[in-house]
Design a protein around this motif. Sequence first.
Motif, PDB file in Angstrom:
ATOM      1  N   ILE A 199      -2.542   9.677  -9.891  1.00  0.00           N
ATOM      2  CA  ILE A 199      -2.395   8.657 -10.930  1.00  0.00           C
ATOM      3  C   ILE A 199      -3.314   7.489 -10.586  1.00  0.00           C
ATOM      4  CG2 ILE A 199      -0.855   6.986 -12.008  1.00  0.00           C
ATOM      5  CD1 ILE A 199       1.445   8.948 -11.477  1.00  0.00           C
ATOM      6  N   PRO A 200      -4.273   7.186 -11.436  1.00  0.00           N
ATOM      7  CA  PRO A 200      -5.170   6.054 -11.168  1.00  0.00           C
ATOM      8  C   PRO A 200      -4.412   4.728 -11.208  1.00  0.00           C
ATOM      9  CG  PRO A 200      -5.998   7.426 -12.967  1.00  0.00           C
ATOM     10  CD  PRO A 200      -4.615   7.885 -12.663  1.00  0.00           C
ATOM     11  N   GLN A 201      -4.796   3.824 -10.317  1.00  0.00           N
ATOM     12  CA  GLN A 201      -4.247   2.473 -10.303  1.00  0.00           C
ATOM     13  C   GLN A 201      -5.401   1.490 -10.298  1.00  0.00           C
ATOM     14  OE1 GLN A 201      -1.713   2.025  -6.890  1.00  0.00           O
ATOM     15  NE2 GLN A 201       0.072   2.724  -8.014  1.00  0.00           N
ATOM     16  N   ILE A 202      -5.268   0.448 -11.095  1.00  0.00           N
ATOM     17  CA  ILE A 202      -6.253  -0.629 -11.105  1.00  0.00           C
ATOM     18  C   ILE A 202      -5.494  -1.920 -10.859  1.00  0.00           C
ATOM     19  CG2 ILE A 202      -7.971  -1.882 -12.439  1.00  0.00           C
ATOM     20  CD1 ILE A 202      -8.417   0.696 -14.045  1.00  0.00           C
ATOM     21  N   SER A 203      -5.910  -2.659  -9.833  1.00  0.00           N
ATOM     22  CA  SER A 203      -5.213  -3.883  -9.457  1.00  0.00           C
ATOM     23  C   SER A 203      -6.047  -5.110  -9.780  1.00  0.00           C
ATOM     24  CB  SER A 203      -4.907  -3.864  -7.965  1.00  0.00           C
ATOM     25  OG  SER A 203      -4.384  -5.116  -7.569  1.00  0.00           O
ATOM     26  N   PHE A 212      -7.625   4.544  -6.577  1.00  0.00           N
ATOM     27  CA  PHE A 212      -7.370   3.106  -6.636  1.00  0.00           C
ATOM     28  C   PHE A 212      -8.677   2.371  -6.924  1.00  0.00           C
ATOM     29  CE2 PHE A 212      -7.474  -1.060  -4.602  1.00  0.00           C
ATOM     30  CZ  PHE A 212      -6.394  -1.662  -5.227  1.00  0.00           C
ATOM     31  N   SER A 213      -8.563   1.364  -7.773  1.00  0.00           N
ATOM     32  CA  SER A 213      -9.689   0.489  -8.059  1.00  0.00           C
ATOM     33  C   SER A 213      -9.149  -0.921  -8.222  1.00  0.00           C
ATOM     34  CB  SER A 213     -10.394   0.937  -9.345  1.00  0.00           C
ATOM     35  OG  SER A 213     -11.542   0.155  -9.541  1.00  0.00           O
ATOM     36  N   ARG A 214     -10.010  -1.885  -8.066  1.00  0.00           N
ATOM     37  CA  ARG A 214      -9.582  -3.275  -8.239  1.00  0.00           C
ATOM     38  C   ARG A 214     -10.660  -4.062  -8.947  1.00  0.00           C
ATOM     39  NH1 ARG A 214      -9.041  -4.446  -2.029  1.00  0.00           N
ATOM     40  NH2 ARG A 214     -10.915  -3.450  -1.304  1.00  0.00           N
ATOM     41  N   MET A 269       0.811  -1.177   0.000  1.00  0.00           N
ATOM     42  CA  MET A 269       0.000   0.000   0.000  1.00  0.00           C
ATOM     43  C   MET A 269       0.862   1.251   0.000  1.00  0.00           C
ATOM     44  SD  MET A 269      -3.347  -0.912   2.229  1.00  0.00           S
ATOM     45  CE  MET A 269      -2.702  -2.031   3.446  1.00  0.00           C
ATOM     46  N   ARG A 270       2.124   1.086   0.279  1.00  0.00           N
ATOM     47  CA  ARG A 270       3.039   2.219   0.282  1.00  0.00           C
ATOM     48  C   ARG A 270       3.066   2.901  -1.085  1.00  0.00           C
ATOM     49  NH1 ARG A 270       6.753   2.823   3.875  1.00  0.00           N
ATOM     50  NH2 ARG A 270       8.449   4.267   3.630  1.00  0.00           N
ATOM     51  N   SER A 271       3.071   2.121  -2.162  1.00  0.00           N
ATOM     52  CA  SER A 271       3.123   2.720  -3.492  1.00  0.00           C
ATOM     53  C   SER A 271       1.868   3.536  -3.787  1.00  0.00           C
ATOM     54  CB  SER A 271       3.322   1.660  -4.573  1.00  0.00           C
ATOM     55  OG  SER A 271       2.196   0.843  -4.663  1.00  0.00           O
ATOM     56  N   LEU A 272       0.737   3.146  -3.211  1.00  0.00           N
ATOM     57  CA  LEU A 272      -0.486   3.900  -3.442  1.00  0.00           C
ATOM     58  C   LEU A 272      -0.389   5.305  -2.867  1.00  0.00           C
ATOM     59  CD1 LEU A 272      -3.238   1.257  -2.768  1.00  0.00           C
ATOM     60  CD2 LEU A 272      -2.632   2.301  -4.925  1.00  0.00           C
ATOM     61  N   SER A 273       0.179   5.429  -1.670  1.00  0.00           N
ATOM     62  CA  SER A 273       0.248   6.742  -1.043  1.00  0.00           C
ATOM     63  C   SER A 273       1.182   7.667  -1.808  1.00  0.00           C
ATOM     64  CB  SER A 273       0.675   6.615   0.419  1.00  0.00           C
ATOM     65  OG  SER A 273       1.960   6.036   0.504  1.00  0.00           O
ATOM     66  N   THR A 274       2.195   7.146  -2.470  1.00  0.00           N
ATOM     67  CA  THR A 274       3.095   8.005  -3.232  1.00  0.00           C
ATOM     68  C   THR A 274       2.444   8.494  -4.514  1.00  0.00           C
ATOM     69  OG1 THR A 274       4.093   6.145  -4.402  1.00  0.00           O
ATOM     70  CG2 THR A 274       5.155   6.844  -2.351  1.00  0.00           C
ATOM     71  N   HIS A 275       1.430   7.788  -5.019  1.00  0.00           N
ATOM     72  CA  HIS A 275       0.751   8.212  -6.241  1.00  0.00           C
ATOM     73  C   HIS A 275      -0.383   9.201  -5.969  1.00  0.00           C
ATOM     74  CE1 HIS A 275       3.019   5.621  -8.779  1.00  0.00           C
ATOM     75  NE2 HIS A 275       2.648   4.547  -8.121  1.00  0.00           N
ATOM     76  N   HIS A 276      -0.845   9.255  -4.745  1.00  0.00           N
ATOM     77  CA  HIS A 276      -1.976  10.116  -4.413  1.00  0.00           C
ATOM     78  C   HIS A 276      -1.746  11.586  -4.762  1.00  0.00           C
ATOM     79  CE1 HIS A 276      -5.599  11.414  -2.425  1.00  0.00           C
ATOM     80  NE2 HIS A 276      -4.886  12.299  -1.760  1.00  0.00           N
ATOM     81  N   ALA A 303      -5.095  -8.021  -8.298  1.00  0.00           N
ATOM     82  CA  ALA A 303      -4.833  -8.970  -7.223  1.00  0.00           C
ATOM     83  C   ALA A 303      -4.846  -8.367  -5.818  1.00  0.00           C
ATOM     84  CB  ALA A 303      -3.476  -9.638  -7.463  1.00  0.00           C
ATOM     85  N   SER A 304      -5.019  -7.085  -5.662  1.00  0.00           N
ATOM     86  CA  SER A 304      -4.983  -6.464  -4.338  1.00  0.00           C
ATOM     87  C   SER A 304      -6.310  -6.691  -3.623  1.00  0.00           C
ATOM     88  CB  SER A 304      -4.715  -4.963  -4.455  1.00  0.00           C
ATOM     89  OG  SER A 304      -3.449  -4.747  -5.037  1.00  0.00           O
ATOM     90  N   THR A 305      -6.258  -7.491  -2.548  1.00  0.00           N
ATOM     91  CA  THR A 305      -7.486  -7.864  -1.860  1.00  0.00           C
ATOM     92  C   THR A 305      -7.573  -7.325  -0.436  1.00  0.00           C
ATOM     93  OG1 THR A 305      -6.500  -9.966  -1.181  1.00  0.00           O
ATOM     94  CG2 THR A 305      -7.776  -9.964  -3.237  1.00  0.00           C
ATOM     95  N   ALA A 306      -6.626  -6.503  -0.011  1.00  0.00           N
ATOM     96  CA  ALA A 306      -6.644  -5.953   1.351  1.00  0.00           C
ATOM     97  C   ALA A 306      -7.895  -5.097   1.541  1.00  0.00           C
ATOM     98  CB  ALA A 306      -5.394  -5.121   1.600  1.00  0.00           C
ATOM     99  N   PRO A 307      -8.663  -5.348   2.600  1.00  0.00           N
ATOM    100  CA  PRO A 307      -9.881  -4.566   2.827  1.00  0.00           C
ATOM    101  C   PRO A 307      -9.623  -3.064   2.986  1.00  0.00           C
ATOM    102  CG  PRO A 307      -9.873  -6.525   4.217  1.00  0.00           C
ATOM    103  CD  PRO A 307      -8.517  -6.435   3.567  1.00  0.00           C
ATOM    104  N   GLU A 308      -8.461  -2.693   3.500  1.00  0.00           N
ATOM    105  CA  GLU A 308      -8.129  -1.285   3.698  1.00  0.00           C
ATOM    106  C   GLU A 308      -8.213  -0.481   2.404  1.00  0.00           C
ATOM    107  OE1 GLU A 308      -5.950  -3.784   4.496  1.00  0.00           O
ATOM    108  OE2 GLU A 308      -6.327  -3.880   6.653  1.00  0.00           O
TER     109      GLU A 308
END
Length: 162
Positions: A12-16, A33-35, A1-8, A18-23
């Motif tokens: 920059i939109p991110q679509i995963s 972020f979307s999954r 999740m560290r990489s997500l905070s640097t993109h905020h 495989a990311s299943t963390a409820p957070e």
Amino acid sequence: MRSLSTHHPVQIPQISYASTAPELSDNSRYEFFSRVVPPDSYQAQAMVDIGIKIREPKRGEFDKLIKRLMETSNARGVIIFANEDDIKRVLEASKKANLTGHFVFVGSDSWGAKSSPILGLEEVAEGAVTILPKRDSIDGFDQYFTTRSLENNRRNIWFAEF
């Protein structure tokens, strides 16, 4: 999740896939972020709704786990939310205790459609229910995607950087 905070900050939109963390469902923290897979909390709730949940034992405690299940007279369903190696160890402990066919196992997506956790233990795992997120193939996508290169992919603006 560290990489997500640097993109905020640069949004920059991110679509995963495989990311299943409820957070990551917190849109106030991860608004870009979307999954395409559900969070683990959905899978866990489905498993709890189906049967009895047993916490993952430490290495070497699988025989004790099976013994404890046998001390609970109505324990027949065993929900396994564990890695492939531990799934195999639970099945081995059941077989060692001569309890083939006694339990009905419900496995998480770490078991899913994989055969490796049950190799050589098929008779113990028979009747198991495993959970796997729905996956669909899109006709032509693999062929299209694998033929993309820096030279022929002018449609994607992100490729221009490279």
